[in-house]
Write a protein that holds these residues in place. Structure first.
Motif, PDB file in Angstrom:
ATOM      1  N   VAL A   1       2.276  12.114  -5.876  1.00 40.56           N
ATOM      2  CA  VAL A   1       2.045  10.741  -5.422  1.00 40.56           C
ATOM      3  C   VAL A   1       1.169   9.987  -6.419  1.00 40.56           C
ATOM      4  O   VAL A   1       1.459   8.847  -6.787  1.00 40.56           O
ATOM      5  CB  VAL A   1       1.394  10.729  -4.018  1.00 40.56           C
ATOM      6  CG1 VAL A   1       1.078   9.287  -3.597  1.00 40.56           C
ATOM      7  CG2 VAL A   1       2.308  11.376  -2.995  1.00 40.56           C
TER       8      VAL A   1
ATOM      9  N   ARG B   1       4.740   1.259   0.544  1.00 41.44           N
ATOM     10  CA  ARG B   1       5.495   2.177  -0.295  1.00 41.44           C
ATOM     11  C   ARG B   1       5.333   3.572   0.299  1.00 41.44           C
ATOM     12  O   ARG B   1       4.225   4.110   0.329  1.00 41.44           O
ATOM     13  CB  ARG B   1       4.992   2.108  -1.735  1.00 41.44           C
ATOM     14  CG  ARG B   1       5.253   0.740  -2.374  1.00 41.44           C
ATOM     15  CD  ARG B   1       4.708   0.644  -3.786  1.00 41.44           C
ATOM     16  NE  ARG B   1       3.260   0.529  -3.798  1.00 41.44           N
ATOM     17  CZ  ARG B   1       2.511   0.481  -4.902  1.00 41.44           C
ATOM     18  NH1 ARG B   1       3.097   0.586  -6.095  1.00 41.44           N
ATOM     19  NH2 ARG B   1       1.212   0.343  -4.828  1.00 41.44           N
TER      20      ARG B   1
ATOM     21  N   GLN C   1       3.058   9.127  -9.563  1.00 37.18           N
ATOM     22  CA  GLN C   1       4.006   8.025  -9.419  1.00 37.18           C
ATOM     23  C   GLN C   1       3.332   6.686  -9.157  1.00 37.18           C
ATOM     24  O   GLN C   1       3.738   5.663  -9.709  1.00 37.18           O
ATOM     25  CB  GLN C   1       4.989   8.321  -8.291  1.00 37.18           C
ATOM     26  CG  GLN C   1       6.053   7.228  -8.096  1.00 37.18           C
ATOM     27  CD  GLN C   1       7.221   7.711  -7.262  1.00 37.18           C
ATOM     28  OE1 GLN C   1       7.402   8.904  -7.051  1.00 37.18           O
ATOM     29  NE2 GLN C   1       8.028   6.778  -6.795  1.00 37.18           N
ATOM     30  N   TYR C   2       2.290   6.698  -8.310  1.00 35.59           N
ATOM     31  CA  TYR C   2       1.704   5.426  -7.867  1.00 35.59           C
ATOM     32  C   TYR C   2       0.266   5.206  -8.321  1.00 35.59           C
ATOM     33  O   TYR C   2      -0.252   4.093  -8.204  1.00 35.59           O
ATOM     34  CB  TYR C   2       1.749   5.330  -6.343  1.00 35.59           C
ATOM     35  CG  TYR C   2       3.149   5.224  -5.790  1.00 35.59           C
ATOM     36  CD1 TYR C   2       3.910   4.078  -5.977  1.00 35.59           C
ATOM     37  CD2 TYR C   2       3.712   6.280  -5.064  1.00 35.59           C
ATOM     38  CE1 TYR C   2       5.195   3.972  -5.466  1.00 35.59           C
ATOM     39  CE2 TYR C   2       4.999   6.188  -4.547  1.00 35.59           C
ATOM     40  CZ  TYR C   2       5.731   5.033  -4.749  1.00 35.59           C
ATOM     41  OH  TYR C   2       7.001   4.932  -4.245  1.00 35.59           O
TER      42      TYR C   2
ATOM     43  N   LYS D   1       0.827  -1.207   0.000  1.00 36.77           N
ATOM     44  CA  LYS D   1       0.000   0.000   0.000  1.00 36.77           C
ATOM     45  C   LYS D   1       0.864   1.261   0.000  1.00 36.77           C
ATOM     46  O   LYS D   1       1.971   1.277   0.534  1.00 36.77           O
ATOM     47  CB  LYS D   1      -0.937   0.006   1.205  1.00 36.77           C
ATOM     48  CG  LYS D   1      -2.048  -1.044   1.086  1.00 36.77           C
ATOM     49  CD  LYS D   1      -3.107  -0.855   2.157  1.00 36.77           C
ATOM     50  CE  LYS D   1      -4.277  -1.810   1.908  1.00 36.77           C
ATOM     51  NZ  LYS D   1      -5.349  -1.632   2.905  1.00 36.77           N
ATOM     52  N   VAL D   2       0.323   2.321  -0.593  1.00 41.19           N
ATOM     53  CA  VAL D   2       1.021   3.608  -0.679  1.00 41.19           C
ATOM     54  C   VAL D   2       0.620   4.460   0.520  1.00 41.19           C
ATOM     55  O   VAL D   2      -0.574   4.693   0.755  1.00 41.19           O
ATOM     56  CB  VAL D   2       0.662   4.338  -1.984  1.00 41.19           C
ATOM     57  CG1 VAL D   2       1.353   5.694  -2.039  1.00 41.19           C
ATOM     58  CG2 VAL D   2       1.030   3.483  -3.191  1.00 41.19           C
TER      59      VAL D   2
ATOM     60  N   ARG E   1      -2.411   6.255  -6.863  1.00 49.76           N
ATOM     61  CA  ARG E   1      -3.375   6.209  -5.782  1.00 49.76           C
ATOM     62  C   ARG E   1      -2.711   6.588  -4.453  1.00 49.76           C
ATOM     63  O   ARG E   1      -1.481   6.676  -4.365  1.00 49.76           O
ATOM     64  CB  ARG E   1      -3.983   4.814  -5.655  1.00 49.76           C
ATOM     65  CG  ARG E   1      -2.942   3.723  -5.384  1.00 49.76           C
ATOM     66  CD  ARG E   1      -3.550   2.327  -5.395  1.00 49.76           C
ATOM     67  NE  ARG E   1      -4.502   2.138  -4.316  1.00 49.76           N
ATOM     68  CZ  ARG E   1      -5.815   2.017  -4.486  1.00 49.76           C
ATOM     69  NH1 ARG E   1      -6.348   2.099  -5.696  1.00 49.76           N
ATOM     70  NH2 ARG E   1      -6.616   1.849  -3.462  1.00 49.76           N
TER      71      ARG E   1
ATOM     72  N   GLU F   1      10.959   0.601  -0.107  1.00 49.32           N
ATOM     73  CA  GLU F   1      10.626   1.638  -1.084  1.00 49.32           C
ATOM     74  C   GLU F   1      10.233   2.933  -0.394  1.00 49.32           C
ATOM     75  O   GLU F   1       9.348   2.947   0.468  1.00 49.32           O
ATOM     76  CB  GLU F   1       9.485   1.162  -1.988  1.00 49.32           C
ATOM     77  CG  GLU F   1       9.202   2.098  -3.150  1.00 49.32           C
ATOM     78  CD  GLU F   1       8.268   1.510  -4.182  1.00 49.32           C
ATOM     79  OE1 GLU F   1       7.838   2.266  -5.072  1.00 49.32           O
ATOM     80  OE2 GLU F   1       7.975   0.295  -4.098  1.00 49.32           O
TER      81      GLU F   1
END
Length: 259
Positions: A84, A39, A87-88, A14-15, A90, A63
């Motif tokens: 964010v 992450r 890059q991801y 998960k971010v 979400r 990461e």
């Protein structure tokens, strides 16, 4: 997901965005989240320390990245979350940890003193939550927000820190309101409410309220907490293990709020 799945298993991949992540509880939390397989995006004003914190995490094989952000700036907060998402794609979790102290008797404060505490601890928190809530509400599986408040946001005991206390009470109220407004969209919003924790802020409180010496007399355990102890509770609040916990301010305080 089975009921026996641990907190760390349920957050892997998960971010998570950590504001105020360059030092203290924020830095320790970023490391704990990374160890759990999340992450991590570290956001802070201090570019050198923030980049160093992200580098430390990457050096351990996890990461992490750093984005400079002053949470009092709407433009910088928007930029943080735009990067964010770029890059991801979400934002799954957010630890809104950025905060400042607010020492001084209410009658002696200047408007600038009062405004500074609220600019970071309350308005800055809201600016971050606004972006997080918008993003998470649009995600099919929602998200989880944890705000770093304080036992002072629940129980007022020390004179001489009125602006800080007031701003943290407001932070708890924002937590509960956001939880109520976005629960049906799959977004949970909780808070950790630390008592005394080994940190630069605790050391700086020596003159105003007696620092660790005073706290040890008030804490049933007689112990000062560690940043990692706060981080572990935040991690649990992100996880599926706390899936029915919402709108709560969880004391991490060695029993202080029970006294």
């Amino acid at each position: 997901m089975s009921e026996g799945t641990g907190a760390r298993d349920s957050v892997e991949g998960k971010v998570v965005v950590v504001t105020g992540g360059s030092s203290g509880i924020g830095r320790a939390s970023a490391a704990v989240f990374a160890e759990a397989g999340m992450r991590v995006v570290i956001a802070a004003r201090n570019e050198e320390r923030g980049a160093e914190a992200a580098h430390e995490i990457r050096s351990r094989g996890h990461e992490a990245c750093f984005v400079r952000c002053d949470v009092t700036s709407p433009d910088q907060v928007r930029n943080l979350f735009a990067r964010v998402v770029q890059q991801y794609g979400r934002v799954d979790c957010a630890f809104n940890n950025a905060g400042v102290s607010g020492d001084g008797r209410l009658a002696d404060l200047t408007p600038q003193d009062f405004d500074r505490a609220f600019a970071v601890n309350t308005r800055g928190l809201w600016l971050c939550m606004r972006e997080e809530l918008r993003l998470m509400s649009a995600q099919e599986d929602g998200g989880s927000i944890v705000n770093n408040t304080s036992v002072h946001g629940i129980r007022t005991i020390f004179p001489g820190i009125g602006a800080y206390v007031a701003s943290k009470h407001a932070a708890v109220a924002l937590t509960r309101m956001a939880a109520m407004e976005h629960a049906r969209e799959g977004v949970r919003v909780n808070a950790v409410a630390p008592g005394p924790v080994e940190s630069e802020m605790l050391a700086a409180s020596e003159a105003a309220v007696g620092g660790a010496t005073t706290w040890r007399r008030l804490i049933p355990s007689g112990e000062i907490g560690t940043p990692r102890q706060v981080a572990d509770v935040a991690l649990w609040l992100f996880s599926a293990a706390s899936s029915y916990v919402n709108g709560q301010a969880v004391g991490v305080d060695g029993g202080f709020l029970a006294t």
